[in-house]
Enzyme design. Structure first.
Site, PDB file in Angstrom:
ATOM      1  N   CYS A 120       0.788  -1.295   0.594  1.00 29.47           N
ATOM      2  CA  CYS A 120       0.131   0.217   0.157  1.00 29.47           C
ATOM      3  C   CYS A 120       1.000   1.534  -0.309  1.00 29.47           C
ATOM      4  CB  CYS A 120      -0.836   0.244   1.247  1.00 29.47           C
ATOM      5  SG  CYS A 120      -2.062   0.609   1.076  1.00 29.47           S
ATOM      6  N   HIS A 150      -3.834  -5.318   0.825  1.00 28.32           N
ATOM      7  CA  HIS A 150      -2.746  -5.914   2.292  1.00 28.32           C
ATOM      8  C   HIS A 150      -2.383  -7.435   2.869  1.00 28.32           C
ATOM      9  CE1 HIS A 150      -2.237  -1.417   3.952  1.00 28.32           C
ATOM     10  NE2 HIS A 150      -3.231  -1.414   2.975  1.00 28.32           N
ATOM     11  N   GLU A 159      -1.361  -8.972   5.218  1.00 26.10           N
ATOM     12  CA  GLU A 159      -1.017  -9.310   6.327  1.00 26.10           C
ATOM     13  C   GLU A 159      -2.766  -8.907   7.219  1.00 26.10           C
ATOM     14  OE1 GLU A 159      -0.620  -6.215   5.025  1.00 26.10           O
ATOM     15  OE2 GLU A 159      -1.333  -4.666   5.484  1.00 26.10           O
TER      16      GLU A 159
END
Lengths: 230, 80
Positions: free
Chosen positions: A87, A204, A206
């Site tokens: 990002c 994302h 994660e």
């Protein structure tokens, strides 16, 4: 595997990616403040999501050009150290010249925060070998400036050299306009550098690396890095 | 000296903000606006007193930080 997460003022996904990395590698990453040029020797450098410097001037510009640690990150990346930019980290990588193109304001001008479908376009790198080729995965995006732009020649080069990592797609892996959340050219969600050692992506992984968060499609990236980098 | 820098998107690069502003102007009844391109304006006060050197210096600033030359052009005006 040793890893470091670079923390800028305004980073807000640094802890999330640290949790995902520790889960896969068994080892907590070094959290490295941007003002310290003495970056420890690590196998993986992560530039996390967030809004470094409040997106002043352009998203990622200040972090890329005005922090003590970035010259070291660029130097290590050029030596082959793996670098992952998520990002805002992707924006920083393009601003720093480690990846081509630029991330512009989303075409619908809206901040987009939702899960998207991504098609894996190249699974022969340490970042993506945990996925199947053309596998469709669900990963969240959360950004205002994720509209990938590069000129025609650069787009052709990226496609010809297999440097596109992920493309926004529909659930079945096809491409329809509504499945491109930000107007990115060629539905590009993530790209590699020439040698496949640097990956930048807007989504994302994660944030979906633990079943308690509603999904695990992001986890194979961190597991694969842990396997590849020991 | 004072430097005035205009940073604009290169032609061919889509400008969704400019497009939205154009649509808003049309909605307000301002006809005949064929296109709107939005950019940035940056003013710098410089210690430098030589216009040529000031321009060279600001040009380097633009290439390194003030503009992203992948998507943007810049124009510098130097005033004494």
């Amino acid at each position: 595997m040793k890893s470091a997460v670079i923390v800028f003022p305004g980073s807000n996904c640094d802890r999330d990616v640290a949790v995902a990395l520790e889960q896969s590698t068994g080892r907590a990453p070094v959290m490295h403040w941007h003002g310290d040029p003495q970056l420890p020797d690590v196998d993986l450098i992560v530039l996390p999501g967030g809004f470094s410097y409040g997106d002043y001037l352009r998203a990622g510009a200040m972090a890329a050009h005005a922090t003590s640690v970035m010259p070291t990150v660029v130097e290590r990346a050029r030596k082959g150290v793996r670098v992952l930019g998520i990002c805002n980290g992707f924006q920083v990588l393009t601003e720093a010249g480690l990846l081509p193109g630029a991330l512009m304001r989303n075409t619908n001008l809206s901040y987009v925060c939702r899960d998207v479908w991504l098609r894996v376009e190249n699974n022969r790198t340490p970042f993506t070998e945990g996925y199947g080729l053309a596998q469709v995965v669900r990963i969240p995006v959360a950004h205002h400036d994720g509209n990938y732009y590069a000129d025609d020649a650069t787009l052709k080069h990226l496609a010809d050299k297999d440097r596109v990592a992920f493309r926004y797609c529909d659930r079945d892996g096809g491409f329809r306009a509504p499945d491109n959340p930000n107007g990115s050219r060629d539905n590009i969600a993530g790209i590699f550098n020439e040698s496949g050692t640097v990956l930048g992506l807007m989504p994302h992984p994660e944030r979906l690396a633990d079943p308690r968060l509603g999904g695990t499609d992001g986890r194979p990236m961190f597991d694969a890095l842990a396997r590849a980098l020991g | 000296m004072k430097a005035k820098v205009h940073v604009t998107l290169k032609s061919g690069v889509l400008d969704p903000q400019g497009k939205a502003v154009q649509n808003a102007l049309t909605g307000l009844g301002f006809g005949g606006v064929d296109s709107v391109r939005q950019g940035k304006y940056i003013e710098l006060d410089l210690e430098e007193t030589d216009a040529e050197r000031a321009r060279e210096s600001v040009d380097a600033m633009c290439r390194q930080l003030l503009a992203n030359t992948v998507i943007e052009n810049y124009h510098i005006d130097i005033e004494g």
